[in-house]
Scaffold this motif. Sequence first.
Motif, mmCIF file in Angstrom:
data_model
loop_
_atom_site.group_PDB
_atom_site.id
_atom_site.type_symbol
_atom_site.label_atom_id
_atom_site.label_comp_id
_atom_site.label_asym_id
_atom_site.label_seq_id
_atom_site.Cartn_x
_atom_site.Cartn_y
_atom_site.Cartn_z
ATOM 1 N N GLN A 125 44.507 28.799 41.576
ATOM 2 C CA GLN A 125 46.516 29.505 41.151
ATOM 3 C C GLN A 125 46.731 30.266 40.995
ATOM 4 O O GLN A 125 47.824 31.378 40.799
ATOM 5 N N PHE A 126 46.133 31.004 42.256
ATOM 6 C CA PHE A 126 46.090 32.778 42.877
ATOM 7 C C PHE A 126 47.935 32.648 42.737
ATOM 8 O O PHE A 126 48.095 31.830 43.744
ATOM 9 N N THR A 127 48.586 33.729 42.113
ATOM 10 C CA THR A 127 50.342 34.121 42.680
ATOM 11 C C THR A 127 50.059 35.332 43.048
ATOM 12 O O THR A 127 49.189 36.798 42.763
ATOM 13 N N TYR A 128 51.326 36.035 43.581
ATOM 14 C CA TYR A 128 50.996 37.703 43.108
ATOM 15 C C TYR A 128 51.333 38.557 42.216
ATOM 16 O O TYR A 128 51.168 39.052 41.975
ATOM 17 N N GLN A 129 51.669 37.321 40.758
ATOM 18 C CA GLN A 129 51.773 38.014 39.504
ATOM 19 C C GLN A 129 50.230 38.521 39.487
ATOM 20 O O GLN A 129 50.255 39.799 38.736
ATOM 21 N N LYS A 130 49.657 37.821 39.636
ATOM 22 C CA LYS A 130 47.934 37.954 38.752
ATOM 23 C C LYS A 130 47.555 39.454 39.916
ATOM 24 O O LYS A 130 46.859 39.783 39.870
ATOM 25 N N LEU A 131 47.549 38.815 41.544
ATOM 26 C CA LEU A 131 47.486 40.091 41.850
ATOM 27 C C LEU A 131 48.294 41.521 42.048
ATOM 28 O O LEU A 131 47.454 42.585 41.997
ATOM 29 N N ASN A 132 49.392 41.556 41.316
ATOM 30 C CA ASN A 132 49.905 42.827 40.589
ATOM 31 C C ASN A 132 49.214 43.528 39.772
ATOM 32 O O ASN A 132 49.315 44.306 38.916
ATOM 33 N N ASP A 133 48.836 42.365 38.868
ATOM 34 C CA ASP A 133 48.235 42.711 37.040
ATOM 35 C C ASP A 133 47.100 43.173 37.817
ATOM 36 O O ASP A 133 46.360 44.217 37.369
ATOM 37 N N ALA A 134 46.710 43.004 38.814
ATOM 38 C CA ALA A 134 44.964 43.639 38.652
ATOM 39 C C ALA A 134 44.792 44.484 39.834
ATOM 40 O O ALA A 134 44.123 45.336 39.519
ATOM 41 N N LEU A 135 46.122 44.958 40.287
ATOM 42 C CA LEU A 135 46.445 45.809 41.200
ATOM 43 C C LEU A 135 46.667 47.437 39.879
ATOM 44 O O LEU A 135 45.955 48.353 39.830
ATOM 45 N N GLN A 136 47.692 46.966 38.687
ATOM 46 C CA GLN A 136 47.639 47.558 37.962
ATOM 47 C C GLN A 136 46.338 47.785 36.377
ATOM 48 O O GLN A 136 46.366 49.086 35.934
ATOM 49 N N ALA A 137 45.978 47.194 36.602
ATOM 50 C CA ALA A 137 44.642 47.189 35.697
ATOM 51 C C ALA A 137 43.850 48.365 36.175
ATOM 52 O O ALA A 137 43.730 49.350 35.657
ATOM 53 N N ILE A 138 43.436 48.484 37.816
ATOM 54 C CA ILE A 138 42.207 48.434 38.173
ATOM 55 C C ILE A 138 42.914 49.942 38.874
ATOM 56 O O ILE A 138 42.410 51.965 38.693
ATOM 57 N N ARG A 139 44.113 50.652 38.717
ATOM 58 C CA ARG A 139 45.045 51.862 38.727
ATOM 59 C C ARG A 139 44.729 52.718 37.358
ATOM 60 O O ARG A 139 45.335 53.715 36.827
ATOM 61 N N ASN A 140 44.766 51.650 36.153
ATOM 62 C CA ASN A 140 44.713 52.036 34.738
ATOM 63 C C ASN A 140 43.207 51.898 34.800
ATOM 64 O O ASN A 140 43.451 52.309 33.820
ATOM 65 N N GLY A 141 42.668 51.836 35.473
ATOM 66 C CA GLY A 141 40.872 52.491 35.022
ATOM 67 C C GLY A 141 40.468 51.543 35.217
ATOM 68 O O GLY A 141 38.439 51.261 34.408
ATOM 69 N N ALA A 142 40.560 50.175 34.608
ATOM 70 C CA ALA A 142 39.855 48.904 34.875
ATOM 71 C C ALA A 142 38.100 48.966 35.774
ATOM 72 O O ALA A 142 38.982 49.565 37.314
ATOM 73 N N ARG A 143 37.431 48.133 35.720
ATOM 74 C CA ARG A 143 36.325 47.854 36.569
ATOM 75 C C ARG A 143 36.744 45.956 37.105
ATOM 76 O O ARG A 143 36.992 45.487 37.017
ATOM 77 N N PHE A 144 36.494 46.489 38.754
ATOM 78 C CA PHE A 144 36.895 45.187 39.461
ATOM 79 C C PHE A 144 34.937 44.841 40.141
ATOM 80 O O PHE A 144 34.457 45.202 40.610
ATOM 81 N N ILE A 145 34.954 43.494 39.224
ATOM 82 C CA ILE A 145 33.758 42.247 40.020
ATOM 83 C C ILE A 145 34.244 41.643 40.028
ATOM 84 O O ILE A 145 35.226 40.330 39.661
ATOM 85 N N ALA A 146 33.255 40.973 40.224
ATOM 86 C CA ALA A 146 33.842 39.060 40.773
ATOM 87 C C ALA A 146 32.260 38.374 40.582
ATOM 88 O O ALA A 146 31.313 38.592 40.703
#
Length: 257
Positions: A125-146
């Motif tokens: 259910q991957f969406t544009y909203q989730k992608l944009n949320d991830a962008l804002q989170a990572i720009r805010n300093g969140a670490r990006f892991i998978a």
Amino acid sequence: MKRYAGYVFDLDGTLYLGDHAIPGAPETLAELRRRGARIAFLSNKPIEPAASYAAKLNRLGIQAAVEEVINSSIVMARYLSRTAPGARVYLIGEEPLAEELRKRGIRIVADPLDCEYVVVSWDRQFTYQKLNDALQAIRNGARFIATHPDRTCPVPGGEVADVGGMIGAVEGVTGKKVELITGKPSPITVQEAMNLLGLPPDQCIMVGDRLETDMRMGREAGMATALVLTGVTRREQVESSPWKPDYVLESVRGLIG
């Protein structure tokens, strides 16, 4: 072929495809158990809990206890609970992964500006909203892991898109590479498998259908490796791969041949 004390099996494309066991898989696993081998089932697939995978294996005639199953959801949850207890996570992923994280005290948050980690996994259910949320989170300093790096997942008749697409999308908009992947071929997953088996890597063999995850992980860990040709990899791809397996088998049946 040589006998090993421990066997680590991938699932999709190795022991089954869709709702059908690979021919010879139930008999092969039964014979390995008869010989006294220790068995671990190891999947990068995070869209069902371990109990569902164990139930499916048993339904297909392959004896499996839930304690013998490790998937990328379990590895991620254990990793975060060890390294960042109680962490706040913005999740691109499905409910089985969310539940595994919650069970280990990880908090799933809806506000991307209130997270410490963005965890990216297979999300149908991957969406544009989730992608944009991830962008804002990572720009805010969140670490990006998978959870895992697989681009596709084998299914009867072909393949379907996997988490590689979600990772690529987040990397594309943020300009940042994923910081850590905990699933295969990560040594984090190797350690989970060795803990389950109670054996060192040099007494074990990794059996799977992917060169870039299964064979790479096995070789880098010091395990023997067996590539089966019942999943996504064709024999001609082996020659150009940097992760050449010790054995190339038409199917898992070759383990007891």
